[in-house]
Design a protein around this motif. Sequence first.
Motif, PDB file in Angstrom:
ATOM      1  N   GLU A 172      18.274  46.001 -51.628  1.00 30.11           N
ATOM      2  CA  GLU A 172      18.599  44.581 -51.775  1.00 30.11           C
ATOM      3  C   GLU A 172      17.586  43.711 -51.012  1.00 30.11           C
ATOM      4  O   GLU A 172      17.052  42.733 -51.524  1.00 30.11           O
ATOM      5  N   LYS A 226      15.379  41.882 -53.656  1.00 31.91           N
ATOM      6  CA  LYS A 226      15.906  40.528 -53.871  1.00 31.91           C
ATOM      7  C   LYS A 226      15.311  39.517 -52.903  1.00 31.91           C
ATOM      8  O   LYS A 226      14.965  38.409 -53.275  1.00 31.91           O
ATOM      9  N   LYS A 227      15.228  39.897 -51.627  1.00 35.29           N
ATOM     10  CA  LYS A 227      14.788  38.917 -50.631  1.00 35.29           C
ATOM     11  C   LYS A 227      13.272  38.841 -50.501  1.00 35.29           C
ATOM     12  O   LYS A 227      12.739  37.842 -50.039  1.00 35.29           O
ATOM     13  N   ASN A 268      11.030  40.260 -53.028  1.00 33.58           N
ATOM     14  CA  ASN A 268      10.334  40.454 -54.288  1.00 33.58           C
ATOM     15  C   ASN A 268       9.357  41.632 -54.201  1.00 33.58           C
ATOM     16  O   ASN A 268       8.302  41.641 -54.821  1.00 33.58           O
TER      17      ASN A 268
END
Length: 272
Positions: free
Chosen positions: A214, A218-219, A221
């Motif tokens: 994650e 997500k944070k 890239n």
Amino acid sequence: YFLYGNLTHTEQYVSDLFRLIHAYEAEAKDTPDGVAQISKEIDLAFIEDDLPKVLQSMQVGAERTRQIVLGLKNFARMDDALPQAVNLTACIDSTLLILNNRIKHGVHIIRDYDDVPLVEGYGGLLYQVFMNLISNALDTLDEKKASLSQAKAEAWEPTITISIQCHDLDQVTVTVADNGCGIAEEKLSRIFEEFYTSKPVGVGTGLGLSITREIIEKKHNGTIRCISTVGQGTTFIIALSVRHVMIDQVQRERLAGARSSSPVNLSLGTSG
Ligand SMILES: Nc1ncnc2c1ncn2[C@@H]1O[C@H](COP(=O)(O)OP(=O)(O)OP(=O)(O)O)[C@@H](O)[C@H]1O
Ligand SMILES: [Mg+2]
């Protein structure tokens, strides 16, 4: 610092007190019985020999604590609301320092660090990533050691190799490799799942790698992948963009100035 600074004084006081005792011994014609009795009871010679050593190891402990606190401050303090320029080398070394008591005698840690640029990211979160990966590596080394016969365990060198490299200017890769148990192919596709764990109840929650993915994907890239061979070991490879080179100086200054007021949108999702 309180502890650390006081220890230095304590060492001085102790050596002064022993000087005083020796002066008494030299001056006094004969030692009173009561004093001789106590001196024997407490084994004065032993104390004199041991006390400086005890103080020495307290000093080492205090120094280690100080380093850990400094390291934690660097990465925990960061207000993770905004990305910053993160020094991955320092981040990983801090993690190793904190895991120090888990890195038992005999585990080799090979640090193969290139001189890499800072990456744009969230220090506190990246710190969690390395904590998870290195903890997992230590777990598998323990597990492997327990599975080997005594003779084989003695010949085997448990090793974690951490490399930080920069192959092109936009990207830094971090690999964490261990020579532990490895992961069977049918399990490999599941390790990033939430709550997937092969560890006993109470030991693993199965969240480490799902949080790690994650954070990276997500944070930041970025990408994370895993290569593993049963019986040989496991390698995790993380790639992060050096995004900050794309933010021009003006924006950086605004970012620094705006930290307490309105946040600047850095459009995290784009990479070049
Ligand atoms: N380096 C590794 N070597 C072998 N197996 C691994 C390694 N890293 C992860 N695994 C496997 O992937 C599973 C999931 O890892 P993950 O870190 O998500 O959870 P966990 O370590 O079991 O629990 P925790 O939530 O405490 O981290 C592990 O239980 C283990 O089976
Ligand atoms: Mg884990």
